[in-house]
Design a protein around this motif. Structure first.
Motif, PDB file in Angstrom:
ATOM      1  N   ILE A 161       0.843  -1.208   0.000  1.00  0.00           N
ATOM      2  CA  ILE A 161       0.000   0.000   0.000  1.00  0.00           C
ATOM      3  C   ILE A 161       0.875   1.252   0.000  1.00  0.00           C
ATOM      4  CG2 ILE A 161      -1.614   1.350   1.408  1.00  0.00           C
ATOM      5  CD1 ILE A 161      -2.672  -1.440   2.422  1.00  0.00           C
ATOM      6  N   LEU A 162       1.884   1.259   0.884  1.00  0.00           N
ATOM      7  CA  LEU A 162       2.744   2.440   1.010  1.00  0.00           C
ATOM      8  C   LEU A 162       3.510   2.720  -0.286  1.00  0.00           C
ATOM      9  CD1 LEU A 162       4.190   1.969   4.615  1.00  0.00           C
ATOM     10  CD2 LEU A 162       2.556   3.697   3.860  1.00  0.00           C
ATOM     11  N   SER A 163       3.824   1.651  -1.033  1.00  0.00           N
ATOM     12  CA  SER A 163       4.657   1.838  -2.228  1.00  0.00           C
ATOM     13  C   SER A 163       3.943   2.626  -3.336  1.00  0.00           C
ATOM     14  CB  SER A 163       5.149   0.492  -2.750  1.00  0.00           C
ATOM     15  OG  SER A 163       4.084  -0.232  -3.303  1.00  0.00           O
ATOM     16  N   THR A 164       2.615   2.711  -3.275  1.00  0.00           N
ATOM     17  CA  THR A 164       1.887   3.523  -4.279  1.00  0.00           C
ATOM     18  C   THR A 164       0.915   4.499  -3.602  1.00  0.00           C
ATOM     19  OG1 THR A 164       0.191   1.807  -4.475  1.00  0.00           O
ATOM     20  CG2 THR A 164       1.966   1.737  -6.097  1.00  0.00           C
ATOM     21  N   PHE A 165       1.152   4.729  -2.319  1.00  0.00           N
ATOM     22  CA  PHE A 165       0.195   5.526  -1.540  1.00  0.00           C
ATOM     23  C   PHE A 165       0.108   6.974  -2.038  1.00  0.00           C
ATOM     24  CE2 PHE A 165      -1.450   6.932   2.793  1.00  0.00           C
ATOM     25  CZ  PHE A 165      -2.628   6.230   2.663  1.00  0.00           C
ATOM     26  N   ARG A 166       1.242   7.545  -2.400  1.00  0.00           N
ATOM     27  CA  ARG A 166       1.256   8.958  -2.822  1.00  0.00           C
ATOM     28  C   ARG A 166       0.446   9.158  -4.101  1.00  0.00           C
ATOM     29  NH1 ARG A 166       7.216   9.545  -1.076  1.00  0.00           N
ATOM     30  NH2 ARG A 166       7.102  10.876   0.763  1.00  0.00           N
ATOM     31  N   GLN A 167       0.509   8.162  -4.994  1.00  0.00           N
ATOM     32  CA  GLN A 167      -0.254   8.273  -6.246  1.00  0.00           C
ATOM     33  C   GLN A 167      -1.744   7.982  -6.012  1.00  0.00           C
ATOM     34  OE1 GLN A 167       2.456   6.246  -6.030  1.00  0.00           O
ATOM     35  NE2 GLN A 167       3.998   7.229  -7.332  1.00  0.00           N
ATOM     36  N   GLY A 168      -2.012   6.981  -5.201  1.00  0.00           N
ATOM     37  CA  GLY A 168      -3.395   6.529  -5.016  1.00  0.00           C
ATOM     38  C   GLY A 168      -4.207   7.391  -4.068  1.00  0.00           C
TER      39      GLY A 168
END
Lengths: 331, 180
Positions: free
Chosen positions: A118-125
């Motif tokens: 989750i954290l690995s794409t959190f900024r985009q999502g």
């Protein structure tokens, strides 16, 4: 003629005359666990194949739901326990011969893996939530590190996702006293269903046309695999010993025939398969939400129906059972 | 592993159910729950029928699937014997053992919720006594003893009489024997 009857009362609640120890809680967990596994797999797969832009909903948005869905499933499992305040006992022992013990430990490891994913794409999502997280130094560090190691996290996620998806089937499969579950096809069928339901959820939720088309294609293929596996399951059980024949007869004219073939197979597999097929041929998009919705319903029904049939299939078969209620008729 | 066995002579058993009552009294089973039961099996065509009574319970299998599937170790073998017990303090009530038992010999204790079953009255066995069902049987059709001891009554009976076990094909290696 051979007839076996019970002379004295057995009639232990939930055991006799038919095992009914598990209700909706375990199937719900099996369904949500499978859904989580499917989302984890596709989100990781898209990262590894550099197709994140083709599947923004799956890789950036849906991935957050893994933790939520899995947690709901865990709550359902907790509710199923009949001695539930001793739940901590799962984590005071590791029993290598017990699939449930493996499962409980795997779930503990799955949580941090989901979190990293989750954290690995959190900024985009979820940019707004990410900004809140960035207020803390540790939040910034976690986001930066997860993004930096996004591909490594995806690599780790794949085996755990497949393990979780397979485990939900293995859990039932290894309970050999229930002939209907005792087939090696079941874990693979549950895995295919796990991936299919995750793809359907992506179809249902995405507003990206390309992503929808991609996951309809994937789902179409997975449903085809499921249909094939269901037929293999029937053949596998039909070629077995008498108890397996008795078990498969429960869906071949027995009391679960309609539940299995009409509700699960037709409604949950065949109809969405045809609807998605038509959409892929460009003939109809009328079933925009119906097909993926039916796939999700079918995914849950698979677990519920298979579990009920398994509980009903047994090695013991007493022709009649003493019914204490009959005594009341004498008064 | 020391193997304890129960041997039941189906040619002598009359299906009175005293074994069930004795068990309920000895183990103070709650209302509506029972660890053993009696089955009447009728074979043949009328008027040539034959009847067999079997007092059934947990088979204390040497290869007990319930012990293997238990995730917490609550289901365990007692003191390196084949007597399978459930430790209520370790049982979560997940019910995997119930689903894994081909004899459907387990039950959920209410109101507590842990899983329960026949213990071969191990509390009596450790004092050198027979299980309550065996001691009570009015026809003396039930025997209990150590299978590995060739001088024991159960060994002698299995050497000299025809016998069967239930659902041997499951591979659970049951230790309740029925003389036929």
């Amino acid at each position: 003629m051979v007839e076996e009857i019970l002379v004295t009362v057995k009639a232990n609640p939930n055991i006799d005359p038919v095992l009914s120890t598990w209700s909706w809680e375990v199937p719900l967990y099996l369904f949500l666990g499978g859904l989580t596994a499917g989302i984890m797999f596709f989100a990781a797969f898209m990262v590894l194949t550099n197709r994140q832009k083709e599947a923004p909903f799956m890789t950036q948005k849906l991935v957050l739901w893994t933790l939520i869905l899995l947690s709901i499933g865990m709550v359902a499992l907790f509710l199923d326990l009949s001695h539930r305040w001793y739940v901590y006992r799962f984590y005071t022992a590791f029993r290598p011969t017990s699939p449930m013990s493996w499962g409980s430990w795997i779930l503990i490891i799955i949580y941090p893996v989901c979190l990293l994913q989750i954290l690995s794409t959190f900024r985009q999502g979820y940019p707004n939530l990410a900004r809140r997280l960035e207020r803390f130094d540790i939040g910034v560090l976690a986001l930066n590190l997860s993004e930096r190691f996004r591909r490594s996290i995806a690599w780790i996620s794949i085996p755990f996702a497949l393990g979780l998806g397979l485990y939900t089937g293995i859990l039932l499969n290894t309970l050999v006293a229930r002939p209907f579950w005792n087939t090696g096809i079941l874990p693979i069928l549950f895995l295919a269903s796990a991936l299919s339901t995750a793809a359907a959820l992506a179809v249902l939720g995405t507003s990206h046309k390309g992503e929808r088309h991609l996951f309809v294609r994937i789902d179409f293929g997975l449903i085809a695999v499921e249909i094939f596996l269901v037929l293999l399951l029937v053949i596998d059980l039909s070629a077995g010993s008498q108890v397996r024949l008795d078990a498969v007869n429960l869906i071949l004219g027995g009391r679960y025939t309609i539940a299995f073939w009409v509700f699960f197979f037709c409604l949950g597999l065949l109809i969405p398969f045809l609807l998605e097929g038509r959409e892929l041929l460009g003939k109809s998009t009328a079933a925009f939400y119906l097909a993926p919705f039916l796939v999700l319903i079918g995914g849950y029904l698979l677990r519920q129906v298979v579990m009920n049939i398994g509980l009903h299939s047994s090695w013991t078969n007493y022709a009649t059972q003493f019914d204490p209620q009959l005594l009341e008729l004498l008064h | 592993m020391t193997r304890y066995a129960m041997v039941i002579d189906t040619l002598v058993c009359i299906g009175c159910g005293d074994c069930v009552t004795a068990c309920k009294a000895e183990n103070q089973m709650p209302d509506g729950l029972t660890r053993d039961w009696v089955v009447e099996k009728t074979t043949g065509e009328y008027p040539n029928l034959s009847t067999e009574f079997r007092s059934e319970r947990c088979n204390h299998c040497s290869h007990a699937t319930c012990v293997y599937v238990c995730p917490t170790g609550a289901s365990h073998y007692w003191r390196d014997t084949n007597i399978v017990l459930v430790d209520g303090g370790k049982c979560t009530g997940c019910k995997a053992c119930i689903a894994s038992c081909p004899y459907d010999a387990r039950l959920i204790m209410h109101p507590e919720g842990y899983v329960d079953k026949c213990t071969f009255c191990h509390h009596r066995v450790e004092k050198g006594l027979d299980p309550a069902c065996v001691s009570t049987c009015p026809t003396h059709c039930m025997y209990f003893g150590v299978l590995d001891d060739p001088a024991s009554e159960v060994s002698r009976l299995l050497r000299t009489r025809n016998y069967k076990t239930l659902l041997q094909e499951t591979g659970n290696q049951p230790n309740v024997y029925y003389l036929t």
